[in-house]
Design a protein around this motif. Structure first.
Motif, PDB file in Angstrom:
ATOM      1  N   GLY A  30     -55.154  20.999 -29.034  1.00 24.75           N
ATOM      2  CA  GLY A  30     -54.034  20.162 -29.433  1.00 24.75           C
ATOM      3  C   GLY A  30     -54.248  18.700 -29.129  1.00 24.75           C
ATOM      4  O   GLY A  30     -55.353  18.226 -28.839  1.00 24.75           O
ATOM      5  N   LEU A  31     -53.147  17.957 -29.137  1.00 24.59           N
ATOM      6  CA  LEU A  31     -53.186  16.511 -29.002  1.00 24.59           C
ATOM      7  C   LEU A  31     -53.905  16.061 -27.745  1.00 24.59           C
ATOM      8  O   LEU A  31     -54.781  15.205 -27.784  1.00 24.59           O
ATOM      9  N   VAL A  32     -53.544  16.642 -26.606  1.00 22.93           N
ATOM     10  CA  VAL A  32     -54.124  16.165 -25.358  1.00 22.93           C
ATOM     11  C   VAL A  32     -55.615  16.420 -25.324  1.00 22.93           C
ATOM     12  O   VAL A  32     -56.386  15.596 -24.851  1.00 22.93           O
ATOM     13  N   ALA A  33     -56.057  17.547 -25.855  1.00 20.46           N
ATOM     14  CA  ALA A  33     -57.499  17.819 -25.887  1.00 20.46           C
ATOM     15  C   ALA A  33     -58.214  16.731 -26.653  1.00 20.46           C
ATOM     16  O   ALA A  33     -59.289  16.263 -26.259  1.00 20.46           O
ATOM     17  N   GLY A  34     -57.627  16.295 -27.747  1.00 21.99           N
ATOM     18  CA  GLY A  34     -58.229  15.207 -28.500  1.00 21.99           C
ATOM     19  C   GLY A  34     -58.197  13.900 -27.741  1.00 21.99           C
ATOM     20  O   GLY A  34     -59.140  13.114 -27.777  1.00 21.99           O
ATOM     21  N   LEU A  35     -57.116  13.653 -27.028  1.00 21.32           N
ATOM     22  CA  LEU A  35     -56.996  12.413 -26.282  1.00 21.32           C
ATOM     23  C   LEU A  35     -57.973  12.354 -25.124  1.00 21.32           C
ATOM     24  O   LEU A  35     -58.469  11.288 -24.768  1.00 21.32           O
ATOM     25  N   LEU A  36     -58.221  13.500 -24.518  1.00 21.48           N
ATOM     26  CA  LEU A  36     -59.022  13.497 -23.296  1.00 21.48           C
ATOM     27  C   LEU A  36     -60.461  13.076 -23.543  1.00 21.48           C
ATOM     28  O   LEU A  36     -61.076  12.462 -22.697  1.00 21.48           O
ATOM     29  N   ASP A  73     -44.318  16.214 -28.304  1.00 21.75           N
ATOM     30  CA  ASP A  73     -43.346  15.162 -28.031  1.00 21.75           C
ATOM     31  C   ASP A  73     -44.057  14.067 -27.238  1.00 21.75           C
ATOM     32  O   ASP A  73     -44.014  14.036 -26.002  1.00 21.75           O
ATOM     33  N   THR A  74     -44.707  13.170 -27.968  1.00 24.11           N
ATOM     34  CA  THR A  74     -45.514  12.141 -27.322  1.00 24.11           C
ATOM     35  C   THR A  74     -44.660  11.181 -26.507  1.00 24.11           C
ATOM     36  O   THR A  74     -45.088  10.717 -25.444  1.00 24.11           O
ATOM     37  N   ALA A  75     -43.465  10.889 -26.979  1.00 30.37           N
ATOM     38  CA  ALA A  75     -42.607   9.955 -26.244  1.00 30.37           C
ATOM     39  C   ALA A  75     -42.252  10.503 -24.866  1.00 30.37           C
ATOM     40  O   ALA A  75     -42.279   9.781 -23.862  1.00 30.37           O
ATOM     41  N   ALA A  76     -41.916  11.800 -24.798  1.00 24.52           N
ATOM     42  CA  ALA A  76     -41.584  12.409 -23.513  1.00 24.52           C
ATOM     43  C   ALA A  76     -42.812  12.470 -22.605  1.00 24.52           C
ATOM     44  O   ALA A  76     -42.709  12.278 -21.389  1.00 24.52           O
ATOM     45  N   ALA A  77     -43.980  12.748 -23.194  1.00 21.47           N
ATOM     46  CA  ALA A  77     -45.214  12.757 -22.405  1.00 21.47           C
ATOM     47  C   ALA A  77     -45.480  11.377 -21.825  1.00 21.47           C
ATOM     48  O   ALA A  77     -45.819  11.243 -20.642  1.00 21.47           O
ATOM     49  N   ARG A  78     -45.303  10.365 -22.646  1.00 25.44           N
ATOM     50  CA  ARG A  78     -45.535   8.990 -22.179  1.00 25.44           C
ATOM     51  C   ARG A  78     -44.600   8.651 -21.022  1.00 25.44           C
ATOM     52  O   ARG A  78     -45.018   8.025 -20.040  1.00 25.44           O
ATOM     53  N   LYS A  79     -43.370   9.099 -21.102  1.00 30.14           N
ATOM     54  CA  LYS A  79     -42.404   8.818 -20.032  1.00 30.14           C
ATOM     55  C   LYS A  79     -42.845   9.456 -18.710  1.00 30.14           C
ATOM     56  O   LYS A  79     -42.795   8.815 -17.651  1.00 30.14           O
ATOM     57  N   ALA A  80     -43.289  10.709 -18.769  1.00 29.73           N
ATOM     58  CA  ALA A  80     -43.728  11.399 -17.547  1.00 29.73           C
ATOM     59  C   ALA A  80     -44.957  10.731 -16.956  1.00 29.73           C
ATOM     60  O   ALA A  80     -45.031  10.498 -15.731  1.00 29.73           O
TER      61      ALA A  80
END
Length: 202
Positions: free
Chosen positions: A13-19, A168-175
Motif C-alpha cells: 500500500g501507500l506506506v510501502a511505496g513511501l518508505l 487517510d493521508t491527512a490523519a496519518a500526517r496528523k499522527a
C-alpha cells in the motif's frame, strides 16, 4: 514484556511505496529486545526434535518452547498478568496472531491500568492488523496512546494504519506530525519525518 520491538509488515500500500529505502518490513518502537519475566527456561518445542525447524530463527524456536510451559503456569495461576503477556509475546513471535490477540486480551482484562499497558495494547494492535482487523488495530493504538500520550510506537502505528490500510493521508500526517513534535530525534521521530517528507513529495 519490556521494551519490545514491533515488526509491522506494510504490504504493497501507500506506506510501502513511501518508505522506499526502508523496505517492506518496518520496525516500530523504541523498544529493544525481549524479556520473559514469567517464563521458565526455554525447552525444545514438542514435535521439533533435532534442532531448529527449517526457516525458523533461534528466537522463534525458543518462543515455541516456552508456550506450553507458560500455559501450564497459567493453569496454576490464571491471574498472572506477566504470564499472559509472555504468552502473547511468544504467540506474536511465532506468527500466531489470533492466539496472541487472545492472550494479550487476558492480560488487559486483568490489569487495564498496568504501567506497561500501552506496550501490550500496541502489540495486540499489531496482531489485529496482521488479521486485517484494521479498525480494531487502530482503536488499540489510540487506546495505547491515550494511556500514555508520549508512547511513540502507538503514534507511529496510528499513522501507518491510516496511510496504508484506511487510505487517510491527512490523519496519518496528523499522527506523524505529533510524533515529530514530541520526539524529533527518536528513531520513531526520524521515521515519521521520512514518511512526512515522502507524503509531501507525492
Amino acid at each position: 514484556m519490556e521494551n519490545r520491538n514491533i515488526l509491522i509488515g506494510l504490504g504493497t500500500g501507500l506506506v510501502a511505496g513511501l518508505l522506499g529505502g526502508f523496505g517492506l518490513g518496518y520496525w516500530i518502537g523504541s523498544n529493544q529486545g525481549h524479556t520473559h519475566p514469567a517464563a521458565p527456561a526455554a525447552a525444545p518445542a514438542p514435535g521439533m526434535p533435532g534442532g531448529m525447524p527449517p526457516g525458523m530463527g533461534q528466537g522463534q524456536v525458543e518462543a515455541f518452547g516456552r508456550i506450553n510451559a507458560t500455559k501450564a503456569a497459567l493453569e496454576r495461576d490464571p491471574k498472572n498478568f506477566d504470564a499472559w503477556v509472555q504468552l502473547g509475546n511468544d504467540y506474536f513471535d511465532t506468527h500466531q496472531p489470533q492466539a496472541s490477540v487472545d492472550a494479550y486480551a487476558k492480560a488487559i482484562e486483568l490489569n487495564p491500568k498496568h504501567p506497561r499497558i500501552a506496550d501490550v495494547l500496541t502489540d495486540q494492535g499489531v496482531m489485529l492488523r496482521e488479521l486485517k482487523a484494521y479498525d480494531k488495530a487502530l482503536a488499540n493504538f489510540k487506546k495505547a496512546n491515550a494511556a500514555d500520550p508520549k508512547h511513540l510506537p502507538s503514534l507511529l502505528n496510528i499513522g501507518i494504519v491510516y496511510a496504508n490500510d484506511l487510505k487517510d493521508t491527512a490523519a496519518a500526517r496528523k499522527a506523524w506530525t505529533r510524533l515529530v513534535e514530541l520526539a524529533p530525534d527518536s528513531p520513531q521521530g526520524q521515521q515519521a519525518k521520512a514518511l512526512l517528507e515522502a507524503i509531501q513529495a507525492q
